[in-house]
Design a protein around this motif. Sequence first.
Motif, mmCIF file in Angstrom:
data_model
loop_
_atom_site.group_PDB
_atom_site.id
_atom_site.type_symbol
_atom_site.label_atom_id
_atom_site.label_comp_id
_atom_site.label_asym_id
_atom_site.label_seq_id
_atom_site.Cartn_x
_atom_site.Cartn_y
_atom_site.Cartn_z
ATOM 1 N N ILE A 191 9.781 79.198 58.437
ATOM 2 C CA ILE A 191 9.323 78.534 59.633
ATOM 3 C C ILE A 191 8.349 77.586 59.348
ATOM 4 N N SER A 192 7.574 77.438 58.321
ATOM 5 C CA SER A 192 6.579 76.466 58.185
ATOM 6 C C SER A 192 7.425 75.069 57.958
ATOM 7 N N THR A 193 8.581 75.055 57.464
ATOM 8 C CA THR A 193 9.072 73.834 57.321
ATOM 9 C C THR A 193 10.340 73.694 58.556
ATOM 10 N N LEU A 194 10.392 74.645 59.302
ATOM 11 C CA LEU A 194 11.249 74.522 60.396
ATOM 12 C C LEU A 194 11.061 73.432 61.318
ATOM 13 N N ASN A 195 12.081 72.689 61.662
ATOM 14 C CA ASN A 195 11.918 71.805 62.800
ATOM 15 C C ASN A 195 12.723 72.377 63.971
ATOM 16 N N LEU A 196 12.244 72.639 65.008
ATOM 17 C CA LEU A 196 12.682 73.425 66.013
ATOM 18 C C LEU A 196 13.793 72.627 66.791
ATOM 19 N N GLU A 197 13.690 71.222 66.769
ATOM 20 C CA GLU A 197 14.755 70.432 67.138
ATOM 21 C C GLU A 197 16.004 70.374 66.383
ATOM 22 N N ASP A 250 8.650 77.003 76.493
ATOM 23 C CA ASP A 250 9.870 77.170 75.910
ATOM 24 C C ASP A 250 10.021 77.269 74.428
ATOM 25 N N GLN A 251 9.227 76.277 73.660
ATOM 26 C CA GLN A 251 9.341 76.239 72.427
ATOM 27 C C GLN A 251 8.608 77.363 71.668
ATOM 28 N N ASP A 252 7.725 77.724 72.149
ATOM 29 C CA ASP A 252 7.175 79.151 71.489
ATOM 30 C C ASP A 252 7.989 80.375 71.787
ATOM 31 N N ILE A 253 8.580 80.513 72.929
ATOM 32 C CA ILE A 253 9.716 81.400 73.282
ATOM 33 C C ILE A 253 10.837 81.416 72.106
ATOM 34 N N GLU A 254 11.288 80.298 71.637
ATOM 35 C CA GLU A 254 12.516 80.107 70.869
ATOM 36 C C GLU A 254 11.973 80.430 69.365
ATOM 37 N N LEU A 255 10.804 80.031 69.293
ATOM 38 C CA LEU A 255 10.168 80.379 67.885
ATOM 39 C C LEU A 255 10.009 81.890 67.761
ATOM 40 N N LEU A 256 9.530 82.707 68.703
ATOM 41 C CA LEU A 256 9.528 83.977 68.733
ATOM 42 C C LEU A 256 11.068 84.811 68.430
ATOM 43 N N LYS A 257 11.908 84.024 69.172
ATOM 44 C CA LYS A 257 13.242 84.652 69.117
ATOM 45 C C LYS A 257 13.725 84.555 67.616
ATOM 46 N N LEU A 258 13.612 83.479 67.077
ATOM 47 C CA LEU A 258 13.866 82.984 65.775
ATOM 48 C C LEU A 258 13.118 84.216 64.719
ATOM 49 N N ILE A 259 11.945 84.417 64.912
ATOM 50 C CA ILE A 259 11.152 85.261 64.173
ATOM 51 C C ILE A 259 11.822 86.827 64.291
ATOM 52 N N GLU A 286 17.060 73.480 64.758
ATOM 53 C CA GLU A 286 16.644 74.705 64.548
ATOM 54 C C GLU A 286 18.161 75.385 64.046
ATOM 55 N N GLU A 287 19.356 75.049 64.659
ATOM 56 C CA GLU A 287 20.704 75.579 64.483
ATOM 57 C C GLU A 287 21.139 75.265 63.042
ATOM 58 N N ILE A 288 20.722 74.271 62.634
ATOM 59 C CA ILE A 288 21.249 73.632 61.432
ATOM 60 C C ILE A 288 20.268 74.440 60.153
ATOM 61 N N ASN A 289 18.923 74.229 60.298
ATOM 62 C CA ASN A 289 18.022 74.995 59.516
ATOM 63 C C ASN A 289 18.100 76.321 59.496
ATOM 64 N N THR A 290 18.524 77.034 60.676
ATOM 65 C CA THR A 290 18.654 78.594 60.695
ATOM 66 C C THR A 290 19.689 78.735 60.004
ATOM 67 N N GLN A 291 20.825 78.204 59.946
ATOM 68 C CA GLN A 291 21.825 78.592 59.263
ATOM 69 C C GLN A 291 21.816 78.318 57.716
ATOM 70 N N ALA A 292 21.222 77.391 57.123
ATOM 71 C CA ALA A 292 20.516 77.331 55.954
ATOM 72 C C ALA A 292 19.710 78.424 55.294
ATOM 73 N N HIS A 325 19.316 83.894 52.753
ATOM 74 C CA HIS A 325 18.943 85.395 52.971
ATOM 75 C C HIS A 325 19.862 86.137 52.755
ATOM 76 N N LYS A 326 21.532 85.968 53.096
ATOM 77 C CA LYS A 326 22.510 86.546 52.748
ATOM 78 C C LYS A 326 22.694 86.672 51.253
ATOM 79 N N LYS A 327 22.309 85.518 50.384
ATOM 80 C CA LYS A 327 22.387 85.508 49.125
ATOM 81 C C LYS A 327 21.511 86.458 48.606
#
Length: 111
Positions: A68-74, A42-51, A76-82, A87-89
Amino acid sequence: MYTIQQASLLVEIPASSIRYYEKIDLITSIKRNTQNHRIFDDQDIELLKLIKCFRNLGMSIEDIRENISTLNLEQEEINTQAILVQHKKKLEEQIEVLNSYIHEIDGKIVT
């Protein structure tokens, strides 16, 4: 556990893309069964979804790798937002540059 075909269907990306991501070491945690076939948890699937999400947003492979090298999947939501804010900037800066090119071209077009 999922096969590469199952992972491909779950994430909605081609199996060839998953193999490519593994080949370029974008994903490194893929396990193998006794027949040496890739198996995904499941963690691999979440990483693929994020990619997939990052690619759909126009992020380069290198930017994804860095993020993703610094991403802690636990977390994920907080890090993904940052990551998405950053990226938006970058995209907004690119839009400004492109708009300046368009303005310059408009000034050179004789109507």
